[in-house]
Design a protein around this motif. Structure first.
Motif, mmCIF file in Angstrom:
data_model
loop_
_atom_site.group_PDB
_atom_site.id
_atom_site.type_symbol
_atom_site.label_atom_id
_atom_site.label_comp_id
_atom_site.label_asym_id
_atom_site.label_seq_id
_atom_site.Cartn_x
_atom_site.Cartn_y
_atom_site.Cartn_z
ATOM 1 N N THR A 6 21.010 -3.378 9.124
ATOM 2 C CA THR A 6 21.993 -2.580 9.866
ATOM 3 C C THR A 6 22.040 -1.155 9.341
ATOM 4 N N VAL A 37 32.230 4.396 9.524
ATOM 5 C CA VAL A 37 32.236 2.967 9.826
ATOM 6 C C VAL A 37 33.602 2.580 10.366
ATOM 7 N N ALA A 51 21.256 2.225 11.563
ATOM 8 C CA ALA A 51 22.223 3.307 11.672
ATOM 9 C C ALA A 51 21.671 4.632 11.153
ATOM 10 N N LEU A 55 29.233 3.667 13.192
ATOM 11 C CA LEU A 55 28.834 2.266 13.077
ATOM 12 C C LEU A 55 30.071 1.380 13.154
ATOM 13 N N PHE A 64 22.232 -1.616 19.620
ATOM 14 C CA PHE A 64 21.514 -0.431 19.166
ATOM 15 C C PHE A 64 20.516 0.110 20.185
ATOM 16 N N THR A 94 29.037 1.868 18.072
ATOM 17 C CA THR A 94 28.839 0.459 18.396
ATOM 18 C C THR A 94 30.188 -0.247 18.300
#
Length: 339
Positions: free
Chosen positions: A77, A170, A81, A94, A47, A64
């Motif tokens: 998390t 995601v 985000a 993410l 991050f 990521t």
């Protein structure tokens, strides 16, 4: 077959020393690359560099590949985000991954068993935080909320902040068929590592069958543009040897298992044996040339142009170029992919 490949870069995690790749990221943005991804293992985190690059860019998406779930609680998390997504104007992807038992239990001090069930719980909590439909709760065994023990004073909470986007994309980093199927079921993308484009459909087609429209398969591909193919192959073997030999326990290494599925089980076992004996140079040499070539883009631009067709013919939708730092080479690769 992919109608049009998107392009991104994966700048990975720091090796030995801190490395600011702002110039590479800025070049990628100028050239129209879709996304930049960072990573983490057991050194630099994902991050912080991503936030650094976010502050210096305005368009390129920020991913990521991957954030290790055991490093942070689901709520932490989700907070990372949503904060970066707001500051960057809604550019975050993410990417999550379960990692392996060696890192999860040896570095983070967390239990590894039942990674699929843990991933389901993790995803549910993260999305509860972003949606703010009700105070966050979870009655599963892995991340119970509120905590059932302790002081006994925990209560369900809702994020103070209203996220910029209640649905941040995601992606899952996954190597096994069941984990890939989970990505197709519950997320917006799959982040494969060490993937041969010719074998995605035969090996993982069934796992991907239920993926939704727009599902992104964003493959990290070691890319070395050079007239010296032999040297490029040797360089491409280094991370393979490390992951096969060192990124997992002797008897449980998901990377070794993946290489076995690709048809190199015997060779992978030999690489692991040499690596664990401490002979890393021999382990690198033991990686088959065909394997390193199949999962990478290596050699002169003309050869890379030809081999790009293998990726176009595969289900991959995004190529994440890894290993290229200079703008002229990034431009040349963009022109090959988009031309």
């Amino acid at each position: 077959m992919t109608a049009e490949l998107r392009l991104g870069i994966n700048v990975g995690y720091w090796q030995r020393h801190p490395e600011d790749q702002t110039e590479t990221v800025l070049a990628a943005e100028r050239l129209g690359y879709d996304a930049v991804f960072t990573a983490e293992a057991y050194g630099s985190d994902a991050f912080t560099p991503l936030t650094w690059y976010a502050a210096r860019t305005s368009r390129i998406r920020l991913g990521t590949a991957v954030v290790q779930m055991s490093a942070r609680t689901p709520a932490a998390t989700a907070m990372h985000a949503l904060t970066l997504d707001a500051l960057s104007g809604g550019r975050v992807i993410l990417g999550l991954g379960a990692s392996g038992p060696q890192v999860v239990e040896g570095w983070y001090g967390q239990p590894f068993p039942r990674p699929l069930a843990r991933t389901r719980e993790y995803l549910d909590i993260v999305r509860q935080v972003w949606r703010r439909e009700a105070p966050v709760t979870n009655d599963g065994p892995h991340y119970p909320l509120p905590h059932p023990g302790g002081a006994g004073l925990g209560k369900p909470l809702k994020s103070i902040v209203h996220p910029l986007r209640p649905e941040i994309p995601v992606y899952l980093g996954a190597e096994g068929p069941k984990n890939i199927a989970l990505a197709a079921e519950l997320t917006q993308g799959w982040l494969p590592l060490f993937v041969d484009p010719r074998q995605i459909e035969p090996l993982f087609g069934e796992s991907l069958r239920g993926r939704p429209d727009g599902f992104d398969i964003a493959a990290t591909v070691t890319t070395i543009v050079t007239d010296d193919l032999a040297a490029a192959l040797e360089f491409a073997k280094i991370p393979l040897a490390f992951y096969i030999g060192g990124m997992g326990a002797r008897d449980r290494n998901f990377h070794l298992d993946l290489i076995g599925r690709l048809g190199y089980a015997e060779e992978a076992a030999r690489v692991q044996e040499l690596f664990l004996k401490g002979d890393r140079a021999a382990a690198v040499k033991a990686v088959p040339d065909d394997l390193a070539d199949a999962i990478s883009l290596l050699g002169p631009l003309g050869r890379i142009r030809e081999r790009l067709q293998l990726w176009r013919d595969s289900p991959v939708t995004t190529l994440l170029v890894a290993g290229v730092k200079d703008e002229p080479t990034l431009r040349a690769l963009r022109d090959l992919v988009k031309g």
